[in-house]
Design a protein around this motif. Structure first.
Motif, PDB file in Angstrom:
ATOM      1  N   ARG A  82      -2.550  11.126  11.147  1.00 53.79           N
ATOM      2  CA  ARG A  82      -1.272  10.382  11.320  1.00 53.79           C
ATOM      3  C   ARG A  82      -0.837   9.806  10.125  1.00 53.79           C
ATOM      4  O   ARG A  82       0.491   9.394   9.971  1.00 53.79           O
ATOM      5  N   PHE A  83      -1.817   9.312   8.991  1.00 48.10           N
ATOM      6  CA  PHE A  83      -1.268   8.551   7.976  1.00 48.10           C
ATOM      7  C   PHE A  83      -1.639   9.331   6.541  1.00 48.10           C
ATOM      8  O   PHE A  83      -1.940   8.580   5.589  1.00 48.10           O
ATOM      9  N   LEU A  84      -1.842  10.701   6.695  1.00 50.83           N
ATOM     10  CA  LEU A  84      -2.210  11.260   5.551  1.00 50.83           C
ATOM     11  C   LEU A  84      -1.271  11.127   4.522  1.00 50.83           C
ATOM     12  O   LEU A  84      -1.919  10.749   3.090  1.00 50.83           O
ATOM     13  N   GLU A  85      -0.054  11.181   4.549  1.00 46.37           N
ATOM     14  CA  GLU A  85       0.974  11.095   3.378  1.00 46.37           C
ATOM     15  C   GLU A  85       2.184  10.092   3.730  1.00 46.37           C
ATOM     16  O   GLU A  85       2.175   9.598   4.865  1.00 46.37           O
ATOM     17  N   PRO A 136     -12.250   2.892   6.331  1.00 47.47           N
ATOM     18  CA  PRO A 136     -11.983   4.270   5.141  1.00 47.47           C
ATOM     19  C   PRO A 136     -11.703   5.163   6.028  1.00 47.47           C
ATOM     20  O   PRO A 136     -10.893   6.200   5.503  1.00 47.47           O
ATOM     21  N   GLU A 137     -11.979   5.465   7.526  1.00 47.71           N
ATOM     22  CA  GLU A 137     -11.357   6.737   8.148  1.00 47.71           C
ATOM     23  C   GLU A 137     -10.090   6.648   8.369  1.00 47.71           C
ATOM     24  O   GLU A 137      -9.669   7.776   8.570  1.00 47.71           O
ATOM     25  N   LEU A 138      -9.403   5.637   8.096  1.00 51.19           N
ATOM     26  CA  LEU A 138      -7.704   5.723   8.142  1.00 51.19           C
ATOM     27  C   LEU A 138      -7.238   6.525   6.892  1.00 51.19           C
ATOM     28  O   LEU A 138      -6.102   6.931   7.179  1.00 51.19           O
ATOM     29  N   ILE A 139      -7.898   6.559   6.034  1.00 47.90           N
ATOM     30  CA  ILE A 139      -7.418   7.460   4.764  1.00 47.90           C
ATOM     31  C   ILE A 139      -7.259   8.919   5.254  1.00 47.90           C
ATOM     32  O   ILE A 139      -6.165   9.438   4.746  1.00 47.90           O
ATOM     33  N   GLY A 147       0.990  -1.297   0.121  1.00 48.78           N
ATOM     34  CA  GLY A 147       0.067  -0.093   0.101  1.00 48.78           C
ATOM     35  C   GLY A 147       0.844   1.295  -0.020  1.00 48.78           C
ATOM     36  O   GLY A 147       0.719   2.120   0.665  1.00 48.78           O
ATOM     37  N   ASN A 148       1.943   1.190  -0.703  1.00 53.52           N
ATOM     38  CA  ASN A 148       2.981   2.359  -0.700  1.00 53.52           C
ATOM     39  C   ASN A 148       2.785   3.395  -1.697  1.00 53.52           C
ATOM     40  O   ASN A 148       3.699   4.062  -2.043  1.00 53.52           O
ATOM     41  N   SER A 149       1.381   3.693  -2.033  1.00 54.20           N
ATOM     42  CA  SER A 149       1.188   4.926  -2.571  1.00 54.20           C
ATOM     43  C   SER A 149      -0.213   5.648  -1.856  1.00 54.20           C
ATOM     44  O   SER A 149      -1.027   4.829  -1.447  1.00 54.20           O
ATOM     45  N   ASN A 150      -0.523   6.862  -2.031  1.00 54.78           N
ATOM     46  CA  ASN A 150      -1.634   7.428  -1.383  1.00 54.78           C
ATOM     47  C   ASN A 150      -2.919   6.537  -2.034  1.00 54.78           C
ATOM     48  O   ASN A 150      -3.807   6.390  -1.508  1.00 54.78           O
TER      49      ASN A 150
END
Length: 375
Positions: A266-269, A259-262, A243-246
């Motif tokens: 903490r994990f935006l970019e 989906p809330e983790l998107i 999962g190594n791109s946005n």
């Protein structure tokens, strides 16, 4: 169809792993590889590790037994050298000269000879006389320092990467020298080592050191510059996830029902995900615990997320893709009967490699090879 290296004769004066693996790579591609073994016991692998280990890296070769401390057998080797394109050896530097099998002696007999040496640390430098073992090379090359879990004990790579990479790099060197000889008509010397073979694989780690000044540390299965890109625990095992791109990260979060983790700050970019990787892994594994690995692989692939199961060796050799790609082969051995080996990992359309014969018995082809010399 003929192999790409048909007509190339290789004399292989090597033992154990790195040299025999290099010779087998060439033999698989059609070269006539003559394994020159000591009369007393042959390749050390036959005695110290057993015939199954020997068979793993010596198929497609012929064996002649010679005592290179004996003048008559040295003379036989010199006769063979005059018919050869390549000589491959893995003695400790200086030993070949005592056996009249060194580069200077043999290239005088055959200026077209390509003389390839694999040693622990190379023919020159302060460590040249040190014994060469895969474990030692892994430790001194930096490979072991980045293998394993953070904060854990040193762990070597699960496969002998120093031995195998040295063998592969030597094979590349031999093929390069054969190509150069077509232009120049002359042979040359090739010098590589277990230490260099392993160090050459640390491309990500040295890049991190030189770009950041930070000494790379072990990361388990995680990636140095991307997250999430690692093995994650499921209900019954592990799944590997890229999962190594946005875009891929968003697909992953949707697929696992989080989906809330998107949009979690903490994990935006990717830099955020790298900085908070332990928290990210905990969140992902909490969701993945709901299903078995096989279910997640199907769901993730359907969602466009690179994923795969974490196979053990038995599962790999039983996998239908393994057989579709002909990566398991059968051979009939004169003593052991039906034996199995790994297939050829690179496919050539016009001159493919092939598995033509199992690993030889000690001296099995001595009479045949000598008859060819007297031909």
């Amino acid at each position: 169809m003929s192999g790409a290296l048909e007509g190339v004769r290789v004399l292989e004066l090597t033992q154990i792993m790195a040299g025999p693996f290099c010779g087998q790579v060439l033999a698989d591609m059609g070269a006539d590889v003559i394994k020159v073994e000591p009369r007393d016991g042959g390749d050390q692998t036959r005695r110290s590790m057993g015939e199954p280990a020997f068979r793993a890296v010596n198929r497609n070769k012929r064996s002649i037994a010679l005592d290179l401390k004996d003048a008559a057998d040295q003379a036989t080797l010199h006769r063979l050298v005059k018919t050869a394109d390549v000589l491959l050896e893995n003695y400790r530097p200086g030993v070949a000269a005592k056996l009249q099998a060194d580069y200077e002696t043999l290239c005088a007999l055959n200026p077209r000879l390509i003389y390839a040496s694999i040693s622990g640390f190379g023919q020159t430098g302060p460590y040249a006389q040190r014994p060469g073992f895969d474990l030692i090379a892994q430790g001194m090359s930096g490979v072991m320092s980045v293998t394993g879990e953070p904060g854990g004990n040193p762990i070597k790579a699960g496969v002998p990467v120093s031995d195998l990479s040295a063998g592969l790099f030597c094979a590349i060197g031999i093929l390069s020298a054969l190509h150069a000889r077509q232009r120049t008509g002359e042979g040359q010397r090739i010098d590589t080592s277990l230490w260099e073979g392993a160090m050459a694989l640390t491309v990500w780690e040295t890049a991190e050191l030189w770009s950041t000044g930070n000494v790379p540390q072990p990361l388990g299965s995680a990636h140095r510059i991307s997250a999430p890109y690692q093995a994650l625990r499921t209900r019954d095992g592990h799944v590997t996830v890229g999962g190594n791109s946005n875009k891929l990260y968003a697909r992953l979060c949707e697929a696992i029902g989080r989906p809330e983790l998107i949009d979690d700050p903490r994990f935006l970019e990717n830099p955020d995900r790298m900085a908070n990787r332990p928290a990210l892994v905990a969140e992902l594994e909490a969701a993945l615990a709901a299903r078995d690995t096989a279910e997640w692989v199907d769901l993730l692939l359907a969602a466009g997320v690179p994923a795969g199961p974490l196979h053990n060796v038995q599962q790999v050799v039983d996998d239908p893709h393994t057989h579709a790609r002909e990566m398991v082969v059968e051979m009939e051995h004169p003593e052991a009967g039906t034996v199995y080996g790994l297939g050829i990992p690179v496919k050539l359309s016009a001159t493919p490699g092939s598995v033509r014969r199992p690993a030889p018995l000690l001296g099995q082809h001595s009479d045949e090879i000598l008859a060819e010399l007297d031909g």
